[in-house]
Design a protein around this motif. Structure first.
Motif, PDB file in Angstrom:
ATOM      1  N   HIS A  35      -2.583 -11.115  -4.973  1.00 35.78           N
ATOM      2  CA  HIS A  35      -1.461 -11.934  -5.436  1.00 35.78           C
ATOM      3  C   HIS A  35      -1.712 -12.106  -6.928  1.00 35.78           C
ATOM      4  O   HIS A  35      -2.715 -12.712  -7.317  1.00 35.78           O
ATOM      5  N   MET A  36      -0.849 -11.533  -7.752  1.00 32.30           N
ATOM      6  CA  MET A  36      -1.064 -11.581  -9.199  1.00 32.30           C
ATOM      7  C   MET A  36      -1.433 -12.997  -9.631  1.00 32.30           C
ATOM      8  O   MET A  36      -2.416 -13.205 -10.333  1.00 32.30           O
ATOM      9  N   VAL A  37      -0.641 -13.957  -9.235  1.00 32.26           N
ATOM     10  CA  VAL A  37      -1.008 -15.362  -9.428  1.00 32.26           C
ATOM     11  C   VAL A  37      -1.539 -15.796  -8.064  1.00 32.26           C
ATOM     12  O   VAL A  37      -0.780 -15.895  -7.103  1.00 32.26           O
ATOM     13  N   PRO A  38      -2.850 -16.001  -7.958  1.00 32.81           N
ATOM     14  CA  PRO A  38      -3.454 -16.311  -6.663  1.00 32.81           C
ATOM     15  C   PRO A  38      -2.818 -17.522  -5.980  1.00 32.81           C
ATOM     16  O   PRO A  38      -2.272 -18.410  -6.640  1.00 32.81           O
ATOM     17  N   LEU A  39      -2.915 -17.549  -4.664  1.00 33.12           N
ATOM     18  CA  LEU A  39      -2.277 -18.609  -3.889  1.00 33.12           C
ATOM     19  C   LEU A  39      -2.781 -19.991  -4.305  1.00 33.12           C
ATOM     20  O   LEU A  39      -1.978 -20.917  -4.457  1.00 33.12           O
ATOM     21  N   LEU A  64       0.829  -1.209   0.000  1.00 34.78           N
ATOM     22  CA  LEU A  64       0.000   0.000   0.000  1.00 34.78           C
ATOM     23  C   LEU A  64       0.864   1.260   0.000  1.00 34.78           C
ATOM     24  O   LEU A  64       0.568   2.217  -0.726  1.00 34.78           O
ATOM     25  N   ILE A  65       1.918   1.266   0.775  1.00 33.33           N
ATOM     26  CA  ILE A  65       2.814   2.427   0.819  1.00 33.33           C
ATOM     27  C   ILE A  65       3.504   2.619  -0.529  1.00 33.33           C
ATOM     28  O   ILE A  65       3.537   3.723  -1.070  1.00 33.33           O
ATOM     29  N   SER A  66       4.022   1.538  -1.100  1.00 29.63           N
ATOM     30  CA  SER A  66       4.784   1.671  -2.350  1.00 29.63           C
ATOM     31  C   SER A  66       3.914   1.984  -3.560  1.00 29.63           C
ATOM     32  O   SER A  66       4.374   2.627  -4.496  1.00 29.63           O
ATOM     33  N   GLU A  67       2.647   1.562  -3.544  1.00 29.74           N
ATOM     34  CA  GLU A  67       1.788   1.789  -4.710  1.00 29.74           C
ATOM     35  C   GLU A  67       0.870   3.000  -4.576  1.00 29.74           C
ATOM     36  O   GLU A  67       0.090   3.287  -5.482  1.00 29.74           O
ATOM     37  N   ALA A  68       0.967   3.718  -3.488  1.00 29.25           N
ATOM     38  CA  ALA A  68       0.106   4.883  -3.301  1.00 29.25           C
ATOM     39  C   ALA A  68       0.409   5.954  -4.344  1.00 29.25           C
ATOM     40  O   ALA A  68       1.565   6.235  -4.648  1.00 29.25           O
ATOM     41  N   THR A 114       7.770  -6.057  -8.162  1.00 28.02           N
ATOM     42  CA  THR A 114       6.545  -5.263  -7.985  1.00 28.02           C
ATOM     43  C   THR A 114       5.336  -5.862  -8.688  1.00 28.02           C
ATOM     44  O   THR A 114       4.205  -5.455  -8.422  1.00 28.02           O
ATOM     45  N   ARG A 115       5.546  -6.831  -9.556  1.00 32.29           N
ATOM     46  CA  ARG A 115       4.422  -7.446 -10.269  1.00 32.29           C
ATOM     47  C   ARG A 115       3.738  -8.542  -9.449  1.00 32.29           C
ATOM     48  O   ARG A 115       2.639  -8.966  -9.787  1.00 32.29           O
ATOM     49  N   SER A 116       4.369  -9.003  -8.395  1.00 29.20           N
ATOM     50  CA  SER A 116       3.829 -10.127  -7.625  1.00 29.20           C
ATOM     51  C   SER A 116       2.602  -9.774  -6.807  1.00 29.20           C
ATOM     52  O   SER A 116       1.681 -10.584  -6.671  1.00 29.20           O
ATOM     53  N   LEU A 117       2.593  -8.578  -6.240  1.00 28.63           N
ATOM     54  CA  LEU A 117       1.507  -8.119  -5.370  1.00 28.63           C
ATOM     55  C   LEU A 117       1.030  -6.766  -5.866  1.00 28.63           C
ATOM     56  O   LEU A 117       1.844  -5.871  -6.095  1.00 28.63           O
ATOM     57  N   VAL A 118      -0.284  -6.620  -6.032  1.00 32.78           N
ATOM     58  CA  VAL A 118      -0.838  -5.423  -6.657  1.00 32.78           C
ATOM     59  C   VAL A 118      -1.997  -4.876  -5.824  1.00 32.78           C
ATOM     60  O   VAL A 118      -2.900  -5.625  -5.452  1.00 32.78           O
ATOM     61  N   ALA A 119      -1.982  -3.575  -5.560  1.00 34.81           N
ATOM     62  CA  ALA A 119      -3.085  -2.917  -4.850  1.00 34.81           C
ATOM     63  C   ALA A 119      -4.220  -2.671  -5.843  1.00 34.81           C
ATOM     64  O   ALA A 119      -4.034  -1.986  -6.850  1.00 34.81           O
ATOM     65  N   VAL A 120      -5.381  -3.278  -5.550  1.00 34.33           N
ATOM     66  CA  VAL A 120      -6.524  -3.179  -6.461  1.00 34.33           C
ATOM     67  C   VAL A 120      -7.820  -3.004  -5.676  1.00 34.33           C
ATOM     68  O   VAL A 120      -7.875  -3.258  -4.476  1.00 34.33           O
ATOM     69  N   THR A 121      -8.876  -2.622  -6.378  1.00 37.70           N
ATOM     70  CA  THR A 121     -10.196  -2.516  -5.778  1.00 37.70           C
ATOM     71  C   THR A 121     -10.580  -3.854  -5.162  1.00 37.70           C
ATOM     72  O   THR A 121     -10.439  -4.894  -5.798  1.00 37.70           O
ATOM     73  N   GLU A 153      -3.847   7.665  -1.275  1.00 37.48           N
ATOM     74  CA  GLU A 153      -4.730   7.428  -2.412  1.00 37.48           C
ATOM     75  C   GLU A 153      -4.118   6.326  -3.266  1.00 37.48           C
ATOM     76  O   GLU A 153      -2.899   6.261  -3.422  1.00 37.48           O
ATOM     77  N   TRP A 154      -4.985   5.462  -3.824  1.00 38.25           N
ATOM     78  CA  TRP A 154      -4.536   4.347  -4.644  1.00 38.25           C
ATOM     79  C   TRP A 154      -5.399   4.256  -5.883  1.00 38.25           C
ATOM     80  O   TRP A 154      -6.601   4.505  -5.831  1.00 38.25           O
ATOM     81  N   GLN A 155      -4.779   3.897  -6.996  1.00 37.42           N
ATOM     82  CA  GLN A 155      -5.538   3.646  -8.214  1.00 37.42           C
ATOM     83  C   GLN A 155      -5.415   2.171  -8.547  1.00 37.42           C
ATOM     84  O   GLN A 155      -4.302   1.629  -8.631  1.00 37.42           O
ATOM     85  N   SER A 156      -6.540   1.531  -8.729  1.00 36.97           N
ATOM     86  CA  SER A 156      -6.609   0.118  -9.086  1.00 36.97           C
ATOM     87  C   SER A 156      -6.519   0.006 -10.598  1.00 36.97           C
ATOM     88  O   SER A 156      -7.415   0.443 -11.305  1.00 36.97           O
ATOM     89  N   TYR A 157      -5.438  -0.563 -11.084  1.00 38.25           N
ATOM     90  CA  TYR A 157      -5.318  -0.624 -12.535  1.00 38.25           C
ATOM     91  C   TYR A 157      -6.284  -1.631 -13.155  1.00 38.25           C
ATOM     92  O   TYR A 157      -6.570  -1.555 -14.347  1.00 38.25           O
ATOM     93  N   TYR A 158      -6.837  -2.544 -12.395  1.00 35.13           N
ATOM     94  CA  TYR A 158      -7.789  -3.511 -12.944  1.00 35.13           C
ATOM     95  C   TYR A 158      -9.060  -2.839 -13.459  1.00 35.13           C
ATOM     96  O   TYR A 158      -9.636  -3.270 -14.439  1.00 35.13           O
ATOM     97  N   ASP A 159      -9.511  -1.791 -12.746  1.00 30.85           N
ATOM     98  CA  ASP A 159     -10.772  -1.147 -13.127  1.00 30.85           C
ATOM     99  C   ASP A 159     -10.671   0.374 -13.236  1.00 30.85           C
ATOM    100  O   ASP A 159     -11.651   1.033 -13.528  1.00 30.85           O
TER     101      ASP A 159
END
Length: 184
Positions: free
Chosen positions: A80-84, A40-44, A110-117, A60-66
């Motif tokens: 988790h980009m590739v879910p567990l 959350l800190i790194s992707e804000a 940075t691609r492994s974990l993504v802040a999203v809606t 503030e965060w922007q979810s690139y998925y939507d």
């Protein structure tokens, strides 16, 4: 036929979910912030205030998925980009607990974990690109590249439907290069 009053033979002995086999949201660097907060800190897009025990406020965060923008930490999930469960089915079932923990908390790429809606993350669940893609078509190339990079980084396999979907989708992404550093 078993007696109708007998308890189910699996009652109390159900297998744990695949997700519980991955210890996640640890504080690997002992700075007081668990992995979720680190992402959350790194992707804000606007830095949050970091309080006692790494409690985040503001930001503030922007979810690139939507494409949605969020200012409440609770509206943002770390995906988790590739879910567990997908990782488990793709090779993580053979890993020891330490490697599964490393995967679930991977801050090395940075691609492994993504802040999203949160709703987008819940809709994705444990589905691969053959079954789910972000609602914004404009980010499909990014998503396919990040998915592929994480699979390669962790040396995870792809089933036939997943491979076919990735190949079909990648055909529309001619200028996308993927560089990967394998996880150790």
């Amino acid at each position: 036929m078993p007696d109708q009053h007998e308890p189910s033979p699996t009652l109390g002995f159900e297998k744990p979910s695949k997700r519980t086999l991955f210890k996640h949201w640890v504080d690997a660097d002992d700075d007081g912030c668990p992995t979720r907060a680190e992402v959350l800190i790194s992707e804000a897009t606007r830095a949050p205030q970091v309080g006692a025990k790494c409690r985040l406020s503001g930001g503030e965060w922007q979810s690139y998925y939507d494409g949605a923008t969020w200012t409440q930490v609770g509206d943002v999930d770390i995906d988790h980009m590739v879910p567990l469960a997908e990782a488990w089915d793709s090779g993580a079932s053979a890993w020891n607990p330490a490697r599964r923990e490393a995967y679930a908390n991977d801050l090395g790429d940075t691609r492994s974990l993504v802040a999203v809606t949160d709703n987008a993350n819940q809709a994705k669940a444990d589905q691969d690109p053959a079954e789910w893609l972000p609602s914004l078509e404009a980010v499909h190339c990014r998503y396919v590249a990040e998915w592929t990079a994480v699979k390669l980084r962790w040396q995870l396999t792809a089933d036939t439907a997943e491979k076919n979907a990735l190949t079909r989708l990648a055909a529309n992404c001619p200028d996308t290069a993927i560089t990967v550093k394998k996880a150790t």
